[in-house]
Enzyme design. Structure first.
Site, PDB file in Angstrom:
ATOM      1  CB  VAL A  79      -0.931   0.031   1.236  1.00  0.00           C
ATOM      2  CG1 VAL A  79      -1.723   1.336   1.283  1.00  0.00           C
ATOM      3  CG2 VAL A  79      -1.877  -1.160   1.229  1.00  0.00           C
ATOM      4  CB  ALA A 114       4.830   2.549   1.274  1.00  0.00           C
ATOM      5  CE  LYS A 115       4.964  -1.461   8.242  1.00  0.00           C
ATOM      6  NZ  LYS A 115       5.855  -0.637   9.070  1.00  0.00           N
ATOM      7  N   GLY A 116       4.003  -2.921   3.416  1.00  0.00           N
ATOM      8  CA  GLY A 116       3.730  -4.123   2.650  1.00  0.00           C
ATOM      9  C   GLY A 116       3.619  -5.320   3.564  1.00  0.00           C
TER      10      GLY A 116
END
Ligand code: NAD
Length: 435
Positions: free
Chosen positions: A79, A124-126
């Site tokens: 994201v 962001a992050k994943g």
């Protein structure tokens, strides 16, 4: 599979607002703080709508050949919440509990965190839904490479720069960097941070989050007219953030009277030798069996009569249930989201000075930024330089937030959100809306 993950794979999807209406979900918890700050800032309705939405959510299926010859298909998420201020920045976690909501909340958190310390990154992050503890190194490498390949359209030193998070480490970052570099046909070290030092990592990165906590605790003590020497501290979580915070605060003269990890906690009013405890955990993996103190529960640790409490383990540990019993004068949120939104008001009422997560634990992303700068410049700094620049940035950010909190008569959390949202909003206003 959670319903929020039943979305097209390999497609960038538009977030659906209705998925975010559950009061308990992490996105709402974070957004309730966002809303309060936005209201105080009198944020115009258009910008409010823009900042309340993630820019991109990508969900990919990752088929992996397992060691037993069978194919497993894992779900990966990335994201990008907001990239107005620069490339997206945020970790990747491998965990069975990963959900789109959680990844989105964490990506928003990263946006505010980068803005509060004023590093030129977006958030962001994943995550990949998997149980890395049950996978071999080969399976993890194949999964990492396939996931990297799946989110390739987002990645790049100018667009999206991952880092380690829960259950990922510098080894995983090396695989991501290699996969990306193979596709680009040249070595691109700046596409990830938290890499091994030998391939473009930064000195001081491992200790950066705990070191940042130490700097802001010292600032808070000075602000409250308390001396560092003899200040009593309890630390929940004895991993990267907790153990380094404890170690560095002890070196500054604080007395660490309690530490805890997933195996339980220990209390010693005479002070715990943190280097000794770290050596014990290195050998035994957990604190369990470390006999140099009274055994207490993690809940007891949170309500000890100490000057400073550092929750550095998990989300949602300070709740409406235990907040009335907390006796610390300062809480330094080493973990992300350790305090529920509902508990904030109770801590305020008790006059507890909370250094909020987006400020307190921003040392990690700050040195990640330094790593990216060093990679792009091809020139590497000494550890002292990294630590000095980290101190300058953390101290300045603390003082900026404190100033705003005094100006608007709000707590440090609201002030930190106000500062970061106003920075992101200013850039949006200057850039305008692309049509
Ligand atoms: P880590 O895995 O190194 O350590 C986590 C610690 O928490 C371990 O000691 C573990 O035993 C303990 N723990 C787990 N469950 C627990 C429980 N139920 N009760 C008490 N302790 C428990 O992780 P870390 O990197 O130190 O991260 C800790 C927190 O800080 C997380 O919220 C993370 O998102 C946040 N954070 C980390 C960084 C970083 O640079 N590492 C940066 C910013 C924020």
């Amino acid at each position: 599979m959670p319903t929020d993950l039943r979305l097209p794979t390999n497609a960038i999807v538009q977030p659906d607002k209705d998925r975010f209406l559950n009061e308990d979900n992490p996105f709402e918890a974070m957004m309730s703080r966002f809303d309060r700050a936005a209201e105080l800032l009198d944020l115009e309705p258009g910008l409010y709508k823009v900042l309340r939405k993630p820019e991109k959510q990508l969900i990919v299926s990752c088929p992996v050949m397992m060691d037993n010859g069978e194919i497993e298909v894992f779900t990966g998420i990335r994201v990008l919440y907001n990239t107005s201020r620069g490339p997206a920045k945020g970790g990747i976690r491998f965990d069975t509990q990963v959900t789109l909501d959680e990844v989105t909340a964490l990506a928003a958190w990263m946006t505010w965190k980068c803005a509060v310390v004023n590093v030129p990154f977006g958030g962001a992050k994943g995550g990949v839904i998997c149980d890395p503890l049950k996978m071999s190194a080969g399976e993890l490498e194949r999964l990492t490479r396939r996931y990297t390949s799946g989110i390739m359209q987002l990645l790049g030193p100018d667009s999206d720069v991952p880092a380690p998070d829960v259950n990922t480490n510098e080894r995983v970052m090396a695989w991501i960097m290699d996969t990306y570099s193979m596709q680009m046909r040249h070595t691109v070290t700046a596409v990830v941070t938290g890499k091994p030092i030998e391939m473009g990592g930064s000195l001081g990165r491992r200790e950066a989050t705990g070191r940042g906590c130490m700097f802001v605790v010292k600032e808070a003590l000075a602000h409250l007219g308390m001396s560092v020497k003899g200040t009593t501290v309890a630390v929940q979580g004895f991993g990267n953030v907790g153990s380094v915070s404890a170690q560095l605060l002890a070196r500054e003269g604080c007395k660490i009277v309690a530490i805890g990890d997933r195996s339980g906690a220990i209390y010693n009013p005479a002070g715990i030798d943190i280097d000794d405890a770290i050596a014990y955990v290195k050998k035994h993996k957990v604190l369990e069996g470390y006999g140099k103190g009274e055994k207490i529960s993690n809940d007891d640790l949170l309500t000890l009569d100490v000057d400073v409490l550092v929750p550095a383990a998990l989300e949602n540990v300070i709740t409406t249930k235990n907040a009335p019993k907390i006796r610390a004068k300062i809480i330094c949120e080493g973990a992300n989201g350790p305090t529920t939104a509902a508990a904030d008001a109770i801590l305020d009422e008790k006059g507890i000075f909370v250094i909020p997560d987006i400020l307190a634990n921003a040392g990690g992303v700050t040195v990640s930024y330094f790593e990216w700068v060093q990679d792009r410049g091809g020139y590497f700094w000494s550890e002292d330089t990294v630590n000095e620049r980290l101190r300058d940035l953390m101290v300045k950010s603390f003082r900026d937030v404190l100033e705003l909190s005094k100006q608007h008569k709000v707590n440090m959390r609201t002030a930190a959100y106000m500062l970061s949202i106003s920075r992101v909003a200013t850039v949006h206003r200057l850039r305008g809306i692309y049509a």
